[in-house]
Design an enzyme around this catalytic site. Structure first.
Site, PDB file in Angstrom:
ATOM      1  N   GLU A  49      -9.546  -1.868   5.513  1.00 56.19           N
ATOM      2  CA  GLU A  49     -10.190  -1.588   6.795  1.00 56.19           C
ATOM      3  C   GLU A  49     -11.435  -2.474   6.949  1.00 56.19           C
ATOM      4  O   GLU A  49     -11.906  -3.055   5.958  1.00 56.19           O
ATOM      5  CB  GLU A  49     -10.592  -0.104   6.843  1.00 56.19           C
ATOM      6  CG  GLU A  49      -9.422   0.861   6.738  1.00 56.19           C
ATOM      7  CD  GLU A  49      -8.695   1.094   8.066  1.00 56.19           C
ATOM      8  OE1 GLU A  49      -8.698   0.176   8.918  1.00 56.19           O
ATOM      9  OE2 GLU A  49      -8.120   2.178   8.236  1.00 56.19           O
ATOM     10  N   ASN A  70      -7.411  -2.859  14.448  1.00 64.49           N
ATOM     11  CA  ASN A  70      -8.802  -3.218  14.140  1.00 64.49           C
ATOM     12  C   ASN A  70      -8.879  -4.405  13.170  1.00 64.49           C
ATOM     13  O   ASN A  70      -9.910  -4.648  12.568  1.00 64.49           O
ATOM     14  CB  ASN A  70      -9.545  -2.004  13.556  1.00 64.49           C
ATOM     15  CG  ASN A  70      -8.898  -1.484  12.282  1.00 64.49           C
ATOM     16  OD1 ASN A  70      -7.933  -2.059  11.787  1.00 64.49           O
ATOM     17  ND2 ASN A  70      -9.434  -0.395  11.743  1.00 64.49           N
ATOM     18  N   ASP A 103       0.819  -1.211   0.000  1.00 65.04           N
ATOM     19  CA  ASP A 103       0.000   0.000   0.000  1.00 65.04           C
ATOM     20  C   ASP A 103       0.859   1.269   0.000  1.00 65.04           C
ATOM     21  O   ASP A 103       2.075   1.212   0.174  1.00 65.04           O
ATOM     22  CB  ASP A 103      -0.956   0.003   1.205  1.00 65.04           C
ATOM     23  CG  ASP A 103      -0.270  -0.424   2.504  1.00 65.04           C
ATOM     24  OD1 ASP A 103       0.969  -0.465   2.550  1.00 65.04           O
ATOM     25  OD2 ASP A 103      -0.986  -0.714   3.479  1.00 65.04           O
ATOM     26  N   HIS A 129      -7.166  -4.765  10.365  1.00 67.58           N
ATOM     27  CA  HIS A 129      -6.938  -4.487   8.938  1.00 67.58           C
ATOM     28  C   HIS A 129      -5.624  -5.128   8.470  1.00 67.58           C
ATOM     29  O   HIS A 129      -4.683  -5.289   9.247  1.00 67.58           O
ATOM     30  CB  HIS A 129      -7.015  -2.993   8.608  1.00 67.58           C
ATOM     31  CG  HIS A 129      -5.881  -2.137   9.047  1.00 67.58           C
ATOM     32  ND1 HIS A 129      -6.009  -1.092   9.929  1.00 67.58           N
ATOM     33  CD2 HIS A 129      -4.562  -2.136   8.700  1.00 67.58           C
ATOM     34  CE1 HIS A 129      -4.851  -0.490  10.095  1.00 67.58           C
ATOM     35  NE2 HIS A 129      -3.948  -1.101   9.373  1.00 67.58           N
TER      36      HIS A 129
HETATM   37  C1  GLP Z   1      -0.467   0.287   8.520  1.00 70.92           C
HETATM   38  C2  GLP Z   1      -0.091  -0.553   7.306  1.00 70.92           C
HETATM   39  C3  GLP Z   1      -0.307  -2.030   7.574  1.00 70.92           C
HETATM   40  C4  GLP Z   1       0.347  -2.419   8.892  1.00 70.92           C
HETATM   41  C5  GLP Z   1      -0.269  -1.615  10.004  1.00 70.92           C
HETATM   42  C6  GLP Z   1       0.268  -1.984  11.378  1.00 70.92           C
HETATM   43  O1  GLP Z   1      -1.822   0.451   8.622  1.00 70.92           O
HETATM   44  N1  GLP Z   1      -0.843  -0.170   6.155  1.00 70.92           N
HETATM   45  O2  GLP Z   1       0.244  -2.779   6.499  1.00 70.92           O
HETATM   46  O3  GLP Z   1       0.154  -3.798   9.119  1.00 70.92           O
HETATM   47  O4  GLP Z   1       0.020  -0.243   9.743  1.00 70.92           O
HETATM   48  O5  GLP Z   1       1.440  -1.286  11.647  1.00 70.92           O
HETATM   49  P1  GLP Z   1       2.400  -1.591  12.870  1.00 70.92           P
HETATM   50  O6  GLP Z   1       3.194  -2.787  12.479  1.00 70.92           O
HETATM   51  O7  GLP Z   1       3.233  -0.358  13.000  1.00 70.92           O
HETATM   52  O8  GLP Z   1       1.539  -1.824  14.053  1.00 70.92           O
END
Ligand code: GLP
Length: 244
Positions: free
Chosen positions: A145, A138, A69, A140
């Protein structure tokens, strides 16, 4: 089909194990196609892979990558763009060819066209051998989402308030956090031949429990991974603490 879980004592051991899994794939298939994630969780895994590159001759010269993304509206040069994150923490430190690395273009003129082109590039590469994922609080995955469907493909999405708040830590203030992103869809991820989701820390425990134990539902996008034939969750003890 069910998700395999591997629980390690610490986040460092999760990263070592994830890096070994990726390294084993690359040694077996030097031109592997690997899906990558941003967020803080995989950073240690990238550090381990850089270490394997420097100390154990692991070469990425023939590897192709696709990132999940990108924030909508941020140029790849922006210091909070996911392209910048990947260059800074991983690509610039290994022998990968930049033109073999793909991150959705957050500044594309037409998001629908960008989504189609990203999917076409994945198909043209022969498909993703292994997709490394994190998970949001959440549930995702990528920026899919709650409400995202199992058939979703690469597209522009709105970020939820909780995701915007979670990502504020990387920006000067909350107003600077983009409200939209372009993300690979659930179906895009499920097309990968192997999926490896990493989660560490107690803040992810509830999302992991729901992903593993709920019926697959749009309310917990990661629960759709239950429908995949080769999906592993690599967790530390805290992230695994609510699994029955
Ligand atoms: C963002 C990214 C996700 C990732 C999430 C969790 O939303 N788009 O791909 O899994 O963050 O991030 P973290 O690993 O910092 O908790």
């Amino acid at each position: 089909m069910s998700i395999q879980t591997k629980i390690h004592d610490t986040a460092d051991l999760v990263a070592q194990s994830a890096a070994q899994t990726i390294a084993t794939l690359i040694r077996k298939k030097p031109n592997a196609v690997i899906g990558l994630a941003t967020g803080s969780t995989p950073v240690k895994t990238y550090a381990e892979l850089i270490h394997l590159h420097r100390e154990n001759n692991l070469s990425f010269a023939k590897v192709t990558t696709f990132n999940l993304d990108e924030y909508w509206g941020l140029d790849g040069d922006h210091n909070q763009s996911y392209r910048h994150f990947m260059q800074d923490l991983f690509f610039n430190r290994i022998d990968i060819c930049t033109w073999n690395t793909h991150v959705p273009n957050g500044k594309a003129v037409d998001p629908a066209l960008e989504g189609k082109s990203f999917e076409a590039q994945i198909r043209a590469s022969g498909g993703v051998d292994l997709w490394l994922l994190g998970i949001g609080h959440n549930g995702h995955i990528a920026f899919n989402e709650p409400g995202s469907t199992i058939n979703s493909r690469t597209r522009q999405v709105d970020l939820t308030q909780t995701t915007i708040e979670a990502n504020t830590r990387f920006f000067q203030n909350q107003d600077d956090v983009p409200r939209k992103a372009i993300t690979a869809g659930i179906a895009t991820i499920l097309d990968a031949r192997q999926i490896l989701l990493l989660a560490t820390g107690s803040a992810k425990a509830n999302a992991i429990k729901q992903a593993l134990q709920d019926q697959p539902t749009s309310q917990s996008p990661a629960s759709f991974l239950q429908t995949h034939a080769n999906c592993t969750f690599m967790l530390d003890k805290e992230a695994a603490s609510q699994i029955a």
